[in-house]
Enzyme design. Structure first.
Site, PDB file in Angstrom:
ATOM      1  N   GLU A 330       0.828  -1.201   0.000  1.00 43.60           N
ATOM      2  CA  GLU A 330       0.000   0.000   0.000  1.00 43.60           C
ATOM      3  C   GLU A 330       0.864   1.253   0.000  1.00 43.60           C
ATOM      4  O   GLU A 330       1.750   1.395   0.850  1.00 43.60           O
ATOM      5  CB  GLU A 330      -0.884   0.058   1.250  1.00 43.60           C
ATOM      6  CG  GLU A 330      -1.783  -1.136   1.473  1.00 43.60           C
ATOM      7  CD  GLU A 330      -2.406  -1.124   2.860  1.00 43.60           C
ATOM      8  OE1 GLU A 330      -3.566  -1.524   2.962  1.00 43.60           O
ATOM      9  OE2 GLU A 330      -1.732  -0.709   3.825  1.00 43.60           O
ATOM     10  N   CYS A 331       0.616   2.142  -0.912  1.00 43.31           N
ATOM     11  CA  CYS A 331       1.199   3.477  -0.923  1.00 43.31           C
ATOM     12  C   CYS A 331       2.724   3.431  -0.789  1.00 43.31           C
ATOM     13  O   CYS A 331       3.420   3.171  -1.760  1.00 43.31           O
ATOM     14  CB  CYS A 331       0.558   4.352   0.143  1.00 43.31           C
ATOM     15  SG  CYS A 331       0.730   6.123  -0.203  1.00 43.31           S
ATOM     16  N   GLY A 332       3.283   3.649   0.397  1.00 45.40           N
ATOM     17  CA  GLY A 332       4.731   3.584   0.554  1.00 45.40           C
ATOM     18  C   GLY A 332       5.287   2.221   0.179  1.00 45.40           C
ATOM     19  O   GLY A 332       6.361   2.123  -0.422  1.00 45.40           O
TER      20      GLY A 332
END
Length: 446
Positions: A330-332
């Protein structure tokens, strides 16, 4: 199960009024009195709960009425507030600020109403005198609410009587003040406050805030107000394991990867998974004997050089994910799987490059609809999620469609039978079937 669940919601006039500072100060001050406590955050926030967790030594949990219904939120409070203690909920943004910025849906006001929780408005007087009363009265009268008091933040001891007298003209009791504590201020950056782990001597700073709270806040009055909340019932069905063998899921946890919902961890464990923490910054390779991988969000852009230098870990993760290890990124975590991040070499699973911008990208609540069968669900299935990032990717993916509450849509996420990798963060309570499928796929590894 029914719980008297004494509780308060600390609301704000807007971002920057000091909700997190006041909340952590109150948590530590009440803890030092021996009050059993549980902390919560309204909305999809990762950083503020870190400070609650640091103050209490136990996880803080998110309550979000975009992700789940009112009954489940009430159940979460009933489940986690100690029977002889108090729950403290920190609001989000301004009291009435909800989905899309045009409704109070999923706002702090909505949460307080839905859970019958007394709300206390945190106000930071700045360049005001009598206008302070008008501001407070405006919040009190704008819409149906549970506002039951006011806390004045950033007010000196000498000026408190002056501001208190003005605030009381709005017809709400004042539960004290928190004076400025300059050496305990919490700095911020592009995604909000810096994380709790990055602040040196944080525990001592929280103690300084607690000292100020003990002197300036009406702790007895706040405790009495919390006990006026109506009892709550936990009618949510408990989760059961969905596998018949032990499953070990590696979870990246360090300064670069630290954005996780406590409820996501709870759900994975309840479904039968053992969570194995590791550090992409410091460890040489993935833990041995793992069946799945969870790369959460965080600040990989601030640690890109160190992540790039740790080639053995990058190679380990690349080989594992390309080899079919069930993986959520997710994301990072998604950024880490890129070929490069701001020109630094990353894991290289996704043949794309990412870089940080100075502009917040499309953000906020989204509903994700799968365009193909994948690790977490079948084509057409949906989960509500949240996005908040400054980075951009040369290939964001096309395997889900994101739809904002205002109707705007775009393609996103790289998804295969063994991978979910994209900017949107998942909250598993929004669709527990996604978490269950992740655990099942991990059990089927090999």
């Amino acid at each position: 199960m029914q719980n008297n669940a004494p509780r308060l919601l600390l609301a704000g006039t807007g971002s920057g009024c000091g909700k997190t500072t006041v909340t952590t100060a109150l948590l530590r001050a009440l803890q030092r009195r021996g009050v059993p406590l549980a902390a919560f955050k309204c909305g999809p926030d990762y950083i503020d709960p870190m400070f609650h967790t640091e103050a209490l030594g136990i996880p803080s949990r998110n309550l979000d009425l975009f992700f789940v219904d009112e009954g489940e939120v009430c159940g979460q409070l009933a489940c986690h507030i100690p029977t002889d203690g108090v729950g403290i909920i920190e609001g989000v943004m301004g009291f009435y600020d909800g989905v899309s910025g045009t409704t109070d849906t999923a706002s702090a006001a909505h949460l307080a109403r839905a859970t019958d929780t007394p709300a206390v408005l945190i106000v930071r007087p700045h360049g005001q005198s009598l206008s302070l009363a008008a501001e407070i009265q405006g919040f009190r009268d704008f819409a149906p609410n549970t506002l039951a008091g006011v806390i004045l933040n950033g007010v000196t001891t000498a000026m408190y009587p002056f501001y208190r007298a003005i605030a009381e003209k709005a017809g709400l009791p004042v539960y004290g003040f928190l004076p400025p504590v300059p050496d305990a201020e919490i700095p911020d950056r592009h995604l909000g406050l810096v994380t709790a782990a990055e602040i040196g001597d944080l525990s001592n700073k929280l103690d300084r805030l607690a000292d100020a709270a003990a002197q300036g806040l009406d702790l007895d009055g706040l405790l009495a107000l919390s006990r006026t909340a109506l009892p709550l019932a936990d009618e949510t069905a408990p989760l059961a394991p969905v596998i018949d063998r032990p499953v070990r899921i590696a979870v990246a946890q360090d300064h670069a990867f630290c954005f996780y919902y406590a409820d996501n961890f709870d759900m994975l464990r309840a479904l039968g998974a053992e969570l194995v923490p590791f550090s992409p910054l410091a460890d040489e390779k993935l833990p041995d004997g793992i069946d799945g991988l969870y790369l959460g969000g965080g600040y990989p852009e601030l640690h890109a050089a160190r992540l790039a230098e740790n080639r053995t870990m990058r190679d380990s993760i690349c080989a594992a994910v390309r080899g079919g290890l069930p993986t959520i990124a997710e994301c990072g975590g998604f950024l880490y799987l890129h070929r490069t991040l701001d020109g630094k070499e990353m894991a290289g699973v996704i043949d794309a490059d990412a870089h940080l911008t100075k502009k917040l990208q499309p953000f906020g609540y989204v509903t994700l609809t799968a365009r193909r069968d994948n690790l977490l669900c079948r084509a057409g299935e949906q989960i509500r999620a949240h996005a908040f990032h400054y980075a951009v990717s040369s290939d964001e993916g096309v395997d889900f469609e994101a739809c904002k509450p205002n109707g705007r849509t775009w393609a996103c996420v790289h998804a295969t039978e063994t991978l979910y990798a994209g900017f949107p963060h998942l909250y598993f309570r929004a669709n527990p079937a996604f978490a269950a499928q992740f655990v099942r796929r991990s059990a089927q590894k090999g």
